[in-house]
Design an enzyme around this catalytic site. Structure first.
Site, PDB file in Angstrom:
ATOM      1  CB  THR A   2      -3.557   5.446   7.981  1.00 55.01           C
ATOM      2  OG1 THR A   2      -3.763   4.504   7.068  1.00 55.01           O
ATOM      3  CG2 THR A   2      -3.887   5.257   9.296  1.00 55.01           C
ATOM      4  N   GLY A   3      -6.370   5.406   6.229  1.00 59.89           N
ATOM      5  CA  GLY A   3      -7.713   5.013   5.945  1.00 59.89           C
ATOM      6  C   GLY A   3      -8.316   5.691   4.644  1.00 59.89           C
ATOM      7  NE  ARG A  51      -8.409   7.918  -3.827  1.00 58.84           N
ATOM      8  CZ  ARG A  51      -7.707   7.434  -2.832  1.00 58.84           C
ATOM      9  NH1 ARG A  51      -6.492   7.501  -2.793  1.00 58.84           N
ATOM     10  NH2 ARG A  51      -8.384   7.404  -1.639  1.00 58.84           N
ATOM     11  CB  THR A  92      -1.337   6.068   4.657  1.00 57.44           C
ATOM     12  OG1 THR A  92      -2.473   6.220   3.650  1.00 57.44           O
ATOM     13  CG2 THR A  92      -0.364   7.293   4.365  1.00 57.44           C
ATOM     14  CB  SER A  94      -0.914  -0.170   1.079  1.00 55.77           C
ATOM     15  OG  SER A  94      -0.063  -0.151   2.293  1.00 55.77           O
ATOM     16  CB  THR A 142      -0.725   6.256   0.368  1.00 58.72           C
ATOM     17  OG1 THR A 142      -1.404   5.043   0.489  1.00 58.72           O
ATOM     18  CG2 THR A 142      -1.180   7.129  -0.148  1.00 58.72           C
TER      19      THR A 142
END
Ligand code: GLY
Length: 286
Positions: free
Chosen positions: A200-201, A177, A149, A53, A167
Site C-alpha cells: 500500500t502507498g 492512471r 489500499t 480510498s 483501491t
C-alpha cells in the site's frame, strides 16, 4: 504439497483492515478457502462509503470519476486476475476474481473491464458519494493524496494462501492512471510454497521495485516475514532515498502463519487475525 496444516491466519492493511480481517477470518473459521476469505474481506472495505480510498466512496480522478484497481492471486493454482481503471462497479476484487476464473487473461482495463463486469452480472452504479463529490469540488483549494489500499493475505486450514488488493488509487489522479495494486508482483504476490505479500502507498514507486514479489523472494531465501518486508523497504530506499518521505508499506504472511509488516512511516496500522481473534498492530492504538 503441504506437509502439515497450519492455523488459519489473515493480515490486512490499515485500520479499515480490521473489519476486512474479521470477515476473512469468519470464512476461514467456517473451513473456507483462502481465496474466498480474501474476496469476502476486501468486499467489506469496498462497500464501505466511509473508506475514501477503496471502492464505493473512493476519491475520484481529476475529472470527478472514480476509477478502481484491484487484483487477486490464488496460491494453489498460481493464477491471478486483475482490473484496472474500472468505473461504476462497487466490488472490483470480485470482478478481478471473475477475470481469473472466467477468462484466459489476467488483467482487463477501463471500458473492457466494465463491459466484462456487466456481462458477469455486476450492476453498474455511481461510485461517487455526496461526500466524495464535495471533496472533489474542494480539491483545487486543498489537494488530497489518499491511496490507502486494502491489501489482504489469507492462509486457510489446508495450508493454501491467497492475496488481494483493492483501491481507488491516488486521489485526483490523471484519468487512466493505474497504480501498483492490480499488478501481480507489485501490489501483491503469492507463492503457495513460501508466503504472500501485499503493498500500500504510492503505487508509482512500489511498482518500480516489484515490491510484492521481492517480499516473497526474501521469505524464500529464509527471511521471516517482518524481515522480508523491512529488506524490501530498505532496497527501495537504497536506490531512491527521497522515497523516505512518501508512504509505502508492506504486509506479509508466511505459509507457516507468521505475520510481518514494514513501512517508510513510523506507524503503519494493520490487522492480524487468528482463530483467537483480531488484533491491530503497528500503531499507537495497537
Ligand atoms: N497503492 C495504490 C496506488 O498507488 O494506487
Amino acid at each position: 504439497m503441504n506437509a502439515r496444516k497450519p492455523e488459519p491466519a489473515v493480515i490486512a492493511t490499515w485500520k479499515f483492515g480490521k473489519a476486512a480481517a474479521e470477515a476473512a477470518g469468519e470464512v476461514l473459521r467456517a473451513g473456507g478457502r483462502a481465496l474466498d476469505a480474501v474476496e469476502a474481506g476486501i468486499n467489506v472495505v469496498e462497500l464501505d462509503p466511509k473508506v475514501t480510498s477503496v471502492g464505493y466512496g473512493g476519491r475520484p480522478n481529476a475529472e470527478g470519476i472514480v476509477e478502481l484497481d484491484a487484483a487477486i492471486m490464488d496460491g494453489p493454482s498460481h493464477n491471478a486476475g486483475a482490473v484496472a481503471a474500472l468505473r461504476n462497479i462497487r466490488r472490483p476484487i470480485s470482478v478481478a476474481r471473475k477475470v481469473m476464473e472466467q477468462t484466459p487473461h489476467v488483467m482487463l482495463a477501463d471500458d473492457g473491464a466494465l463491459r466484462f463486469a456487466v456481462l458477469q452480472g455486476f450492476p453498474e452504479e455511481e461510485l461517487l458519494t455526496p461526500q466524495s463529490r464535495l471533496h472533489w469540488e474542494e480539491w483545487r483549494l486543498k489537494a488530497g493524496t489518499t491511496h490507502d489500499t486494502i491489501g489482504l493475505v489469507a492462509l486457510d486450514a489446508d495450508g493454501n494462501l491467497a492475496a488481494g488488493c483493492s483501491t481507488s488509487g491516488l486521489a485526483y489522479k490523471l484519468p487512466g492512471r493505474v497504480g501498483d495494486s492490480p499488478i501481480i508482483g507489485s501490489g501483491l504476490y503469492v507463492d503457495n510454497d513460501v508466503g504472500g505479500a501485499a503493498a500500500t502507498g504510492v503505487g508509482e514507486e512500489i511498482m518500480k521495485f516489484c515490491a510484492g514479489f521481492l517480499v516473497v523472494e526474501f521469505m524464500r531465501s529464509g527471511c521471516a516475514p517482518d524481515e522480508a518486508c523491512r529488506r524490501t523497504i530498505a532496497r527501495i530506499l537504497a536506490k531512491t532515498p527521497a522515497n523516505k518521505d512518501i508512504t509505502m508499506a508492506l504486509i506479509a504472511l508466511s505459509r507457516d502463519g507468521q505475520f510481518g509488516a514494514a513501512s517508510t512511516r513510523p506507524e503503519f496500522p494493520h490487522a492480524v487475525w487468528t482463530p483467537a481473534g483480531v488484533q491491530m498492530r503497528g500503531s499507537a492504538e495497537s
